[in-house]
Write an enzyme that holds these catalytic residues in place. Structure first.
Site, mmCIF file in Angstrom:
data_model
loop_
_atom_site.group_PDB
_atom_site.id
_atom_site.type_symbol
_atom_site.label_atom_id
_atom_site.label_comp_id
_atom_site.label_asym_id
_atom_site.label_seq_id
_atom_site.Cartn_x
_atom_site.Cartn_y
_atom_site.Cartn_z
ATOM 1 N N HIS A 79 -24.972 -4.810 -18.096
ATOM 2 C CA HIS A 79 -25.513 -4.126 -16.912
ATOM 3 C C HIS A 79 -26.519 -3.065 -17.324
ATOM 4 O O HIS A 79 -26.810 -2.150 -16.564
ATOM 5 C CB HIS A 79 -24.363 -3.520 -16.111
ATOM 6 N N GLU B 241 -23.226 20.120 -43.666
ATOM 7 C CA GLU B 241 -22.529 20.026 -42.379
ATOM 8 C C GLU B 241 -21.022 20.139 -42.558
ATOM 9 O O GLU B 241 -20.331 20.889 -41.862
ATOM 10 C CB GLU B 241 -22.832 18.686 -41.686
ATOM 11 N N LYS C 175 -17.153 13.246 -50.261
ATOM 12 C CA LYS C 175 -17.200 12.731 -51.634
ATOM 13 C C LYS C 175 -17.684 13.814 -52.594
ATOM 14 O O LYS C 175 -17.097 14.067 -53.624
ATOM 15 C CB LYS C 175 -18.136 11.523 -51.657
ATOM 16 N N GLU D 172 -28.728 2.163 -43.675
ATOM 17 C CA GLU D 172 -28.820 3.021 -44.853
ATOM 18 C C GLU D 172 -28.865 2.140 -46.109
ATOM 19 O O GLU D 172 -29.477 2.497 -47.111
ATOM 20 C CB GLU D 172 -27.635 3.990 -44.909
ATOM 21 N N LYS E 202 -32.819 16.913 -45.881
ATOM 22 C CA LYS E 202 -31.785 17.869 -46.321
ATOM 23 C C LYS E 202 -32.436 19.032 -47.066
ATOM 24 O O LYS E 202 -32.129 20.188 -46.817
ATOM 25 C CB LYS E 202 -30.836 17.174 -47.311
ATOM 26 N N GLY F 31 -20.540 6.092 -50.022
ATOM 27 C CA GLY F 31 -20.033 6.702 -48.788
ATOM 28 C C GLY F 31 -19.824 5.696 -47.666
ATOM 29 O O GLY F 31 -18.764 5.639 -47.045
ATOM 30 N N ARG F 32 -20.828 4.872 -47.407
ATOM 31 C CA ARG F 32 -20.725 3.940 -46.279
ATOM 32 C C ARG F 32 -19.843 2.737 -46.581
ATOM 33 O O ARG F 32 -19.673 1.859 -45.745
ATOM 34 C CB ARG F 32 -22.121 3.505 -45.824
#
Ligand code: G6Q
Length: 547
Positions: free
Chosen positions: A389, A216, A210, A358, A509, A272-273
């Protein structure tokens, strides 16, 4: 809007719930079902072809009534309307929150800053469709004239988790002649492993960011560029054929060297999410094709309309949101397990972790005062039956209360003998076992020696929702994601927090940016951190030199 209202814990609806909790906290689901045999048929809600059984929750009709009252007293209706009208409900970032506009049909009108955004949304969708068709049909060729067979989405957080989840969830509908990879981590291994068997001349990289500044993603994007150029004889012209961008930052995209003609736009009113159905979903569209992508958007939209128009007592996202508040704030439950009995949904819990945590991991209310109650719980999970399990032991016999969401589909996408009946038998059995458990008497009656009885007792009374749908399709996936998006919104409204900012991501960050030169500098840096961080940095530098 909740600003200006009485603080949550002072609202009469909250106080009524507190008093009610004291009355019902000891009630067992065994008794609730025994006293009311019709409960399992009554405590269900069905909408847009999703069936929600919420009868195995520790609630009575009164609980539901009070929870709905709490939603009303918290201004949920007004806040839903404010979101859909494009008001700036993301106060700390001064932004509208309009992921619902991303799936609004052509012809709808949603105005932001005096402009109807729906035509822009559809213009980008058409551009994505045109591009996807060209890549999928082989009309779009790589620099050396070869067909694109591999697509790598490079992004992180909201620019990665949705695309990965959707690709995995909808793999059944994907173009199998193409390979899709997702690179997010700045750990070089992520990139190295993603490309180790790929040919750059057949590979398209989508740089999804965005802001187009994320450390990263930019690091991976530059590495991808070098990898691609190295494989294509170093010809800069090749970038135009092998790199496209999804961003709101045209300048940043151009600076990186991607022609803005190959940029797919979205807008700052998409968080973003909440962006997997924007151009951030380009990899999804390339995988499943434009028609399936539009079907997914239609699924989202159906749930949006259900959320917007349905009375709270029959409103799926509202009900799920309220039940979450019930366990989180009254029972003190700290986690929610999401357990899809569908292998294709293996990344769904990870996706939901960002969406929920978030959004609602906040410690102050909209007006900046400290919350006096627990906000967002921890979400986690794995597909069934694998989890059975592993960690289900703790859900069944551990000391904490963990609310579970079971998700299952009637029709398998890969029918194989008895597999699906066995799978569904397990999901029903787990919800039943959690709710009803096994009493000492039942265990004894099985001939268990006395000393072993306590170990084999299941207290039960462990709540769950079961969500059933006909089949995992693009449309169903859209409905499911929107269900959780709006459930998060419902909870955020009740807690009176901003579900749409993420300041918590910032501090780490900023500190990393400060430490990078301290790790890279030739000279010994002067360190001004705490003694632990200083020593770790020195030790790393020392060992790095020695290795
Ligand atoms: C999501 C967050 C965050 C964001 C990533 C990537 O809601 O804002 O996860 O999506 O930090 O950001 P960019 O898309 O700007 O690279």
């Amino acid at each position: 809007m909740s600003i200006g209202m009485a603080p949550l814990t002072e609202r009469p609806a909250w106080k009524a719930l507190e008093a009610h909790y004291q009355q019902v906290r000891g009630l067992h689901l065994r008794k609730l079902f025994a006293d009311d045999p019709g409960r399992g048929e009554r405590m269900i809600a069905e909408a847009v072809d999703l069936y929600l059984d919420y009868s195995k929750n520790r609630i009575t009709d009164e609980t539901l009534k009070l929870l709905v009252q709490l939603a009303e007293a918290s201004g949920l209706r007004a806040r839903i309307d404010a979101m859909f009208r494009g008001e700036q409900i993301n106060l700390t970032e001064r932004r509208a929150v309009l992921h619902v506009a991303l799936r609004a049909p052509k012809g709808a009108v949603i105005v932001v800053d005096g402009e109807n955004v729906v035509p822009q949304v559809h213009a980008v969708l058409d551009k994505m469709a045109n591009f996807s068709d060209r890549v999928r049909s082989g009309a779009w060729l790589g620099h050396t004239g070869k067909r694109i067979r591999n697509v790598i989405n490079i992004g992180i957080g909201g620019s990665d988790l949705g695309p990965v989840m959707a690709y995995e969830a909808l793999k059944h509908y994907s173009e199998r002649a193409m390979t899709f990879r997702f690179v997010s981590n700045v750990d070089g291994t992520d990139f190295a492993e993603a490309v180790q068997d790929l040919d750059p001349s057949e590979t398209l990289c989508i740089i999804s960011s965005k802001t187009f500044t994320t450390l990263e993603t930019m690091t991976n994007a530059h590495t991808a560029r070098s990898w691609s150029l190295a494989g294509l004889g170093g010809d800069e012209q090749s970038v135009a054929k092998h790199f496209v961008a999804v961003s709101t930052n045209a300048e940043g995209v151009a600076k990186f060297g991607i022609d803005t003609a190959n940029m797919f736009e979205f807008w700052d009113w998409v968080g973003g999410r909440y962006s997997m159905d924007s151009a951030i979903g380009l990899s999804t569209m390339l995988a499943i094709g434009p028609d399936n992508f539009r079907a997914m958007l239609d699924g989202f939209h159906q749930m949006d309309e259900h959320f917007r128009t349905t009375p709270f007592a029959a409103n799926l996202p509202v009900l799920m949101g309220l039940l979450g508040v019930w366990y989180n704030n009254f029972f003190g439950a700290q986690t929610v397990a999401v357990l899809p009995y569908e292998q294709y949904l293996k990344r769904f819990p990870a996706y939901l972790q960002q969406l929920t945590m978030e959004s609602n991991g906040k410690h102050v209310t909209l007006d900046g005062s400290k919350v006096a109650y627990q906000t967002g719980p921890i979400y986690w999970g794995e597909p069934g039956t694998n989890g059975q399990h592993s960690f289900y032991q703790l859900i069944h016999q551990g000391t904490g209360l963990i609310a579970c969401d079971f998700i299952a589909f009637v029709q398998p996408l890969n029918p194989l003998g008895r597999h699906h009946d066995i799978l569904l038998a397990n999901v029903f059995a787990q919800a039943e076992a959690l709710a009803f458990g096994k009493t000492p008497e039942q265990v004894q009656a099985e001939g268990t020696p006395d000393w072993l009885v306590p170990h084999r007792v299941f207290q039960g009374n462990r709540p769950s929702n079961t969500i059933l749908a006909a089949r995992l399709t693009p449309e169903t996936l859209g409905k499911l994601v929107a269900l959780y998006e709006h459930s998060v919104f419902t909870q955020g409204t009740i807690w009176n927090i901003n579900s749409f900012d993420q300041w918590g991501v910032e501090l780490g960050k900023a500190l990393a940016q400060r430490i990078i030169p301290e790790l890279e500098s030739q000279e010994e840096p002067r360190l001004g951190h705490d003694s632990s961080t200083n020593t770790l940095i020195r030790r790393y530098r020392q060992l790095k030199k020695a290795s």
